[in-house]
Each structure stands twice: as structure tokens, then as C-alpha cells.
Design a protein around this motif. Sequence first.
Motif, PDB file in Angstrom:
ATOM      1  N   ILE A  77       1.019  -1.470   0.062  1.00  0.00           N
ATOM      2  CA  ILE A  77       0.127  -0.068   0.358  1.00  0.00           C
ATOM      3  C   ILE A  77       1.042   1.134   0.371  1.00  0.00           C
ATOM      4  CG2 ILE A  77      -1.604   1.090   1.208  1.00  0.00           C
ATOM      5  CD1 ILE A  77      -3.041  -1.199   2.154  1.00  0.00           C
ATOM      6  N   VAL A  78       1.990   1.216   0.368  1.00  0.00           N
ATOM      7  CA  VAL A  78       2.998   2.379   0.684  1.00  0.00           C
ATOM      8  C   VAL A  78       3.315   2.660  -0.134  1.00  0.00           C
ATOM      9  CG1 VAL A  78       4.685   3.552   2.625  1.00  0.00           C
ATOM     10  CG2 VAL A  78       2.543   1.989   3.583  1.00  0.00           C
ATOM     11  N   GLU A  79       3.909   1.796  -0.820  1.00  0.00           N
ATOM     12  CA  GLU A  79       4.916   2.247  -2.010  1.00  0.00           C
ATOM     13  C   GLU A  79       3.652   2.308  -3.007  1.00  0.00           C
ATOM     14  OE1 GLU A  79       6.539  -2.395  -3.341  1.00  0.00           O
ATOM     15  OE2 GLU A  79       7.731  -1.902  -1.612  1.00  0.00           O
ATOM     16  N   ALA A  80       2.085   1.913  -3.617  1.00  0.00           N
ATOM     17  CA  ALA A  80       1.245   2.192  -4.311  1.00  0.00           C
ATOM     18  C   ALA A  80       1.152   3.971  -4.452  1.00  0.00           C
ATOM     19  CB  ALA A  80       0.253   1.606  -4.323  1.00  0.00           C
ATOM     20  N   MET A  81       1.272   4.066  -3.199  1.00  0.00           N
ATOM     21  CA  MET A  81       0.566   5.397  -2.472  1.00  0.00           C
ATOM     22  C   MET A  81       2.342   6.174  -3.001  1.00  0.00           C
ATOM     23  SD  MET A  81      -0.854   5.043   1.608  1.00  0.00           S
ATOM     24  CE  MET A  81       0.400   5.855   1.459  1.00  0.00           C
ATOM     25  N   ALA A  82       3.583   6.155  -2.541  1.00  0.00           N
ATOM     26  CA  ALA A  82       4.571   6.635  -2.883  1.00  0.00           C
ATOM     27  C   ALA A  82       4.072   6.651  -4.480  1.00  0.00           C
ATOM     28  CB  ALA A  82       5.809   5.544  -2.747  1.00  0.00           C
ATOM     29  N   CYS A  83       3.849   5.554  -5.481  1.00  0.00           N
ATOM     30  CA  CYS A  83       4.501   5.854  -6.929  1.00  0.00           C
ATOM     31  C   CYS A  83       3.250   6.966  -7.556  1.00  0.00           C
ATOM     32  CB  CYS A  83       3.714   4.662  -7.774  1.00  0.00           C
ATOM     33  SG  CYS A  83       4.544   3.181  -6.853  1.00  0.00           S
ATOM     34  N   VAL A  84       2.804   7.712  -6.870  1.00  0.00           N
ATOM     35  CA  VAL A  84       1.905   8.504  -7.634  1.00  0.00           C
ATOM     36  C   VAL A  84       2.895   9.614  -7.563  1.00  0.00           C
ATOM     37  CG1 VAL A  84      -0.138  10.242  -6.612  1.00  0.00           C
ATOM     38  CG2 VAL A  84      -0.078   7.804  -6.247  1.00  0.00           C
ATOM     39  N   TYR A  85       4.487   9.924  -6.804  1.00  0.00           N
ATOM     40  CA  TYR A  85       5.021  10.997  -6.983  1.00  0.00           C
ATOM     41  C   TYR A  85       6.197  10.428  -7.774  1.00  0.00           C
ATOM     42  CZ  TYR A  85       2.444  12.467  -3.489  1.00  0.00           C
ATOM     43  OH  TYR A  85       0.949  13.058  -2.012  1.00  0.00           O
ATOM     44  N   SER A  86       5.800   9.399  -8.810  1.00  0.00           N
ATOM     45  CA  SER A  86       6.812   8.957  -9.577  1.00  0.00           C
ATOM     46  C   SER A  86       7.739   9.465  -9.970  1.00  0.00           C
ATOM     47  CB  SER A  86       6.618   7.628 -10.558  1.00  0.00           C
ATOM     48  OG  SER A  86       5.505   8.023 -11.156  1.00  0.00           O
ATOM     49  N   ASP A  87       7.545  11.334 -10.486  1.00  0.00           N
ATOM     50  CA  ASP A  87       8.013  11.913 -11.254  1.00  0.00           C
ATOM     51  C   ASP A  87       8.931  12.640 -10.210  1.00  0.00           C
ATOM     52  OD1 ASP A  87       5.750  13.364 -10.239  1.00  0.00           O
ATOM     53  OD2 ASP A  87       5.509  14.283 -12.061  1.00  0.00           O
ATOM     54  N   HIS A  88       9.134  12.605  -9.269  1.00  0.00           N
ATOM     55  CA  HIS A  88       9.690  14.049  -7.712  1.00  0.00           C
ATOM     56  C   HIS A  88      10.565  13.411  -8.311  1.00  0.00           C
ATOM     57  CE1 HIS A  88      11.006  15.150  -4.989  1.00  0.00           C
ATOM     58  NE2 HIS A  88      10.041  15.895  -4.615  1.00  0.00           N
ATOM     59  N   PRO A  89      11.715  14.236  -7.892  1.00  0.00           N
ATOM     60  CA  PRO A  89      13.376  13.978  -8.578  1.00  0.00           C
ATOM     61  C   PRO A  89      13.726  13.026  -7.211  1.00  0.00           C
ATOM     62  CG  PRO A  89      13.052  15.967  -7.960  1.00  0.00           C
ATOM     63  CD  PRO A  89      11.588  15.220  -8.146  1.00  0.00           C
ATOM     64  N   ASP A  90      12.835  12.773  -5.754  1.00  0.00           N
ATOM     65  CA  ASP A  90      13.930  12.349  -4.815  1.00  0.00           C
ATOM     66  C   ASP A  90      12.944  10.732  -5.345  1.00  0.00           C
ATOM     67  OD1 ASP A  90      14.483  14.336  -3.457  1.00  0.00           O
ATOM     68  OD2 ASP A  90      13.653  14.374  -2.451  1.00  0.00           O
ATOM     69  N   PHE A  91      12.131  10.207  -5.490  1.00  0.00           N
ATOM     70  CA  PHE A  91      11.117   8.956  -5.691  1.00  0.00           C
ATOM     71  C   PHE A  91      12.587   7.874  -6.085  1.00  0.00           C
ATOM     72  CE2 PHE A  91       9.581   5.599  -8.445  1.00  0.00           C
ATOM     73  CZ  PHE A  91       8.201   5.235  -8.120  1.00  0.00           C
ATOM     74  N   ASN A  92      12.533   6.793  -5.800  1.00  0.00           N
ATOM     75  CA  ASN A  92      13.303   5.546  -5.689  1.00  0.00           C
ATOM     76  C   ASN A  92      12.609   4.636  -6.601  1.00  0.00           C
ATOM     77  OD1 ASN A  92      14.807   3.562  -5.440  1.00  0.00           O
ATOM     78  ND2 ASN A  92      15.882   3.561  -3.509  1.00  0.00           N
ATOM     79  N   PRO A  93      13.312   4.504  -7.923  1.00  0.00           N
ATOM     80  CA  PRO A  93      12.806   3.439  -8.859  1.00  0.00           C
ATOM     81  C   PRO A  93      12.605   2.195  -7.724  1.00  0.00           C
ATOM     82  CG  PRO A  93      13.930   4.637  -9.875  1.00  0.00           C
ATOM     83  CD  PRO A  93      13.706   4.752  -8.065  1.00  0.00           C
TER      84      PRO A  93
END
Length: 96
Positions: A77-93
Amino acid sequence: MNITEFLRARLDEDASDKSLWVDYVPIGSDNVATDAEWARVQAQHEALEERVRREIAAKMVALLYYEEHDTDSLAAIVEAMACVYSDHPDFNPAWA
């Protein structure tokens, strides 16, 4: 930066980002919005603002629960929430 720090920062940004509250006001043929148009836009604006605030609060609760319990289901769930911000420079693929 770990996933919870990343998400907390994004949610804090969302909570303080006034551009989320900008709305489109239709303009009539005389380039003036009527009182009814303004009232409708104001009502939509207030409803959206409340929904966004509830969404941020719900995500914060899920994040706090994850920090305390860290189960596989919560991690997904938390990973899915983070993927919303996948275009952010701090996002870890690796979170995708």
C-alpha cells in the motif's frame, strides 16, 4: 531518504500547496462571471479542498501504521502511495 520520509515530505507538500486549490471560473460572453457561476465554483473549490485534506489525513494514518507494523500488505500500500509521486526527483524506482 527512505520511503516513509519520502511520502511524509510529499504529503506535507500537498497539504501546503495552494496551487491545489486553484479553480477554473467560467466567464460569460460579456467576460464577467455571474453570481451563480462564482457560487458554483466556490462550492466545488470547498468540496475539493475538503477531499484533498481527508485524503492527506488518510494517507498519513496508513503511513503511521506502516511505520509501527511494517507488514508485506502495508508495504504494498505504501509503495503504491509513493508511486503517485514517481515524477519527483527524490522518488526511488525500487519503490515501484
